[in-house]
Design an enzyme around this catalytic site. Sequence first.
Site, PDB file in Angstrom:
ATOM      1  N   ASP A 198      65.991 -25.692 -38.953  1.00 46.27           N
ATOM      2  CA  ASP A 198      64.975 -26.606 -39.486  1.00 46.27           C
ATOM      3  C   ASP A 198      65.597 -27.984 -39.712  1.00 46.27           C
ATOM      4  OD1 ASP A 198      62.997 -27.930 -40.959  1.00 46.27           O
ATOM      5  OD2 ASP A 198      62.463 -26.137 -42.099  1.00 46.27           O
ATOM      6  N   HIS A 226      61.312 -25.912 -37.967  1.00 42.53           N
ATOM      7  CA  HIS A 226      60.360 -26.022 -39.069  1.00 42.53           C
ATOM      8  C   HIS A 226      58.992 -25.432 -38.740  1.00 42.53           C
ATOM      9  CE1 HIS A 226      59.300 -27.537 -42.979  1.00 42.53           C
ATOM     10  NE2 HIS A 226      58.250 -28.177 -42.506  1.00 42.53           N
TER      11      HIS A 226
END
EC number: 3.1.1.-
Length: 250
Positions: A198, A226
């Site tokens: 992420d 993400h």
Amino acid sequence: MLKPAIIIVPGALHRPEHYQGIVSRLHKLQYEAVAVSMPSLSSSPPQPTWTEDVEAIRKAIFKFSESGQDVVLVGHSYSGILISEASKGLSRKDLPHGEGAVVRLIYMCAIAVPVGESLTGQLEPRTPQEVEAFREEGSISLLDADKVRDVLYNKCEPKVADWAISLLGKQPVTTMSTPATHAAWLEIPSTYLICEDDLAVPECVQLRMAKQGNGAFDIVRCQEGHAPCLSNPDLVVRMIRNAAGEAIEI
């Protein structure tokens, strides 16, 4: 035995459509599942807090719980705060026998904050490692379209990223600075999915949040960015099923 209903709450900028791949897979597995639309998204004038978002989630919960069905809430990114707020008074210990309760919270690279903190406060770097992570990976500006593909969808196929970007809305900045009034993860069993790649919420920040509450979270790791719902929906579905009580490997 009746399976719990799965309610997915979109992250900032995102719409229910971004999560339909998860919803459709859950339907095929005989789960009742829905992704909830957030009233604050692209609101005009911009809504000052997340209050109406929380109310929308609670309405979705009551649709199932009033008939005795339990609920699992899945929060992505910013909406980690929302699922905690929406669960206030709805844990198993809060409700009489026969009413459906919120029986688990799932945080997908999501913001988990103590009472009094906000998203913006939680994302402030607090250690040298976090300072370095934000410097190298870049914390996303919600108004910087050039970074969206690389930061939000770095693990997605190009066509999927293009589609996802085309659906993004506008997020009122004030909703992200509204402090939390409830930390449901301290009283409701909770799972935290750490997405190691992420670039919006660095892994070290996710881990710091997941370690709050002296073991309040069951921690699951994956090598996604993400947007795991788009880059690896099958993994996300397995994680949800496991958290909902099925004895399956993630």
